[in-house]
Write an enzyme that holds these catalytic residues in place. Structure first.
Site, PDB file in Angstrom:
ATOM      1  N   LYS A 170     -14.416 -21.208 -52.966  1.00  0.00           N
ATOM      2  CA  LYS A 170     -15.597 -20.987 -52.102  1.00  0.00           C
ATOM      3  C   LYS A 170     -15.957 -19.510 -52.147  1.00  0.00           C
ATOM      4  O   LYS A 170     -15.558 -18.715 -51.301  1.00  0.00           O
ATOM      5  CB  LYS A 170     -15.248 -21.445 -50.683  1.00  0.00           C
ATOM      6  CG  LYS A 170     -16.423 -21.844 -49.852  1.00  0.00           C
ATOM      7  CD  LYS A 170     -15.978 -22.632 -48.632  1.00  0.00           C
ATOM      8  CE  LYS A 170     -17.053 -22.745 -47.585  1.00  0.00           C
ATOM      9  NZ  LYS A 170     -18.284 -23.417 -48.031  1.00  0.00           N
TER      10      LYS A 170
HETATM   11  N1  PMP Z   1     -19.475 -28.569 -50.979  1.00  0.00           N
HETATM   12  C1  PMP Z   1     -19.998 -27.356 -50.718  1.00  0.00           C
HETATM   13  C2  PMP Z   1     -20.774 -26.669 -51.773  1.00  0.00           C
HETATM   14  C3  PMP Z   1     -19.803 -26.764 -49.458  1.00  0.00           C
HETATM   15  O1  PMP Z   1     -20.309 -25.567 -49.198  1.00  0.00           O
HETATM   16  C4  PMP Z   1     -19.081 -27.469 -48.471  1.00  0.00           C
HETATM   17  C5  PMP Z   1     -18.887 -26.862 -47.108  1.00  0.00           C
HETATM   18  N2  PMP Z   1     -17.742 -26.057 -47.052  1.00  0.00           N
HETATM   19  C6  PMP Z   1     -18.550 -28.722 -48.791  1.00  0.00           C
HETATM   20  C7  PMP Z   1     -18.770 -29.245 -50.054  1.00  0.00           C
HETATM   21  C8  PMP Z   1     -17.738 -29.497 -47.806  1.00  0.00           C
HETATM   22  O2  PMP Z   1     -16.457 -28.933 -47.689  1.00  0.00           O
HETATM   23  P1  PMP Z   1     -15.645 -28.971 -46.335  1.00  0.00           P
HETATM   24  O3  PMP Z   1     -15.472 -30.404 -45.967  1.00  0.00           O
HETATM   25  O4  PMP Z   1     -14.364 -28.323 -46.644  1.00  0.00           O
HETATM   26  O5  PMP Z   1     -16.437 -28.245 -45.326  1.00  0.00           O
END
Ligand code: PMP
Length: 308
Positions: free
Chosen positions: A160
């Site tokens: 991320k």
């Molecule tokens: N994909 C992307 C590109 C994101 O930014 C997020 C949000 N964090 C998610 C998927 C979902 O991930 P999570 O369940 O860990 O929030």
């Protein structure tokens, strides 16, 4: 989307500082090159006590992302976990969106981020439903984006990293300008990847499908929770490459994410999905998910860290 309402404190490089004092200089590397790694974590109101959702998994992903990006946080995972708890507590929020951000501050100009110091902040703000309260019940209208997802040899999608979110921003703006709530990206091989800030699931004939990590998706924490929950409820869950047309043929499609939680999709490219409203599998998963996160059902997967 959530409007930022200032809270009392932001945790910055090891201490809580008043909101207005948590600033960086315009020469900070992150402003110029997107050099940051971040997380988004929810704290739910669990019977009157804020409870942080999957704190260990989020902190682990933060450290994983930093490793890929050759960034040394300078704190241990335990210290970051405690800092998240401390910040929620200090801001006295009943529910919160917690944003840990590790970034390159002011030090040098040029592409190499390493001469610029690593800084860490943890900000907590109030956040309601991401795609709007109606979307949780009625379903969102989404499109397949004209912006694709890049391959793993270009961007490490499962990390991320701030700069990578330009791709998500392009997708999101295009969708909103064209009257949709959200967009779905296709990976470099033509398979379904994910939303701009959500992972994607579909249901067909009672079985559940979601793209694998190799489809340039973020390794979503909610995605893993929903896979575990669905299997526990007896559903078969496939992590499989999904051709675009499978989206339109699905009985149900839904997004998962920290902000989006479990959000049904009622149309894609103006093609009605299933009955055009939240389907029974989505509803069942939501019921369990919201039951656990509100404290009405037992926390049988150990998702919650109460903040006392
Ligand atoms: N994909 C992307 C590109 C994101 O930014 C997020 C949000 N964090 C998610 C998927 C979902 O991930 P999570 O369940 O860990 O929030």
């Amino acid at each position: 989307m959530a409007k930022i309402e200032p809270t009392k404190f932001i945790w910055m490089d090891g201490t809580l500082v008043p909101w207005d004092e948590a600033t960086v200089h315009v020469s900070a590397h992150v402003l110029h090159y997107g050099s940051s790694v971040f997380e988004g974590i929810r704290a739910y109101d669990c019977q009157g006590t804020p409870a942080i959702f999957c704190l260990d998994a989020h902190v682990r992903r933060l450290f994983d992302s930093c490793k890929v990006y050759r960034m040394d946080i300078g704190f241990t995972p335990e210290e970051i976990k405690q800092a998240c708890i401390e910040t929620v507590k200090a801001n006295e929020l009943p529910t919160a969106y917690i944003r840990p951000l590790v970034f390159r501050g002011s030090g040098s100009i040029g592409v190499d981020p390493r001469p610029s110091p690593v800084q860490v902040i943890i900000m907590t703000i109030y956040m309601g439903k991401y795609l709007g309260p109606e979307a949780i019940e009625q379903g969102a209208d989404v499109c397949v984006s004209s912006w694709g997802r890049l391959g793993h040899n270009v961007f490490p999608a499962s990390a991320k990293i701030g700069g990578q979110y330009i791709n998500s921003q392009l997708m999101k703006m295009e969708a909103l300008v064209n009257g949709y709530d959200e967009a779905i990206a296709i990976d470099e091989n033509g398979f379904v990847s994910e939303g701009s800030g959500e992972n994607l699931f579909l249901v067909r004939d009672g079985e559940i499908y979601t793209p694998p990590l190799a489809s340039s998706i973020l390794r979503g924490i909610t995605r893993q929770c929903v896979i575990d929950l669905a299997r526990d409820l007896g559903y078969t869950v496939h992590e499989a490459f999904i051709p675009r047309e499978m989206l339109y043929m699905a009985d149900e499609v839904f997004f998962t994410g920290t902000a989006a939680e479990i959000s049904p999709i009622r149309s894609i490219d103006r093609i009605t999905i299933g009955e055009g409203r939240r389907g029974p599998v989505t509803e069942k998963l939501q019921k369990e998910f919201f039951g656990i996160t509100s404290g009405e059902l037992p926390d049988r997967f150990n998702w919650l860290t109460p903040v006392r």
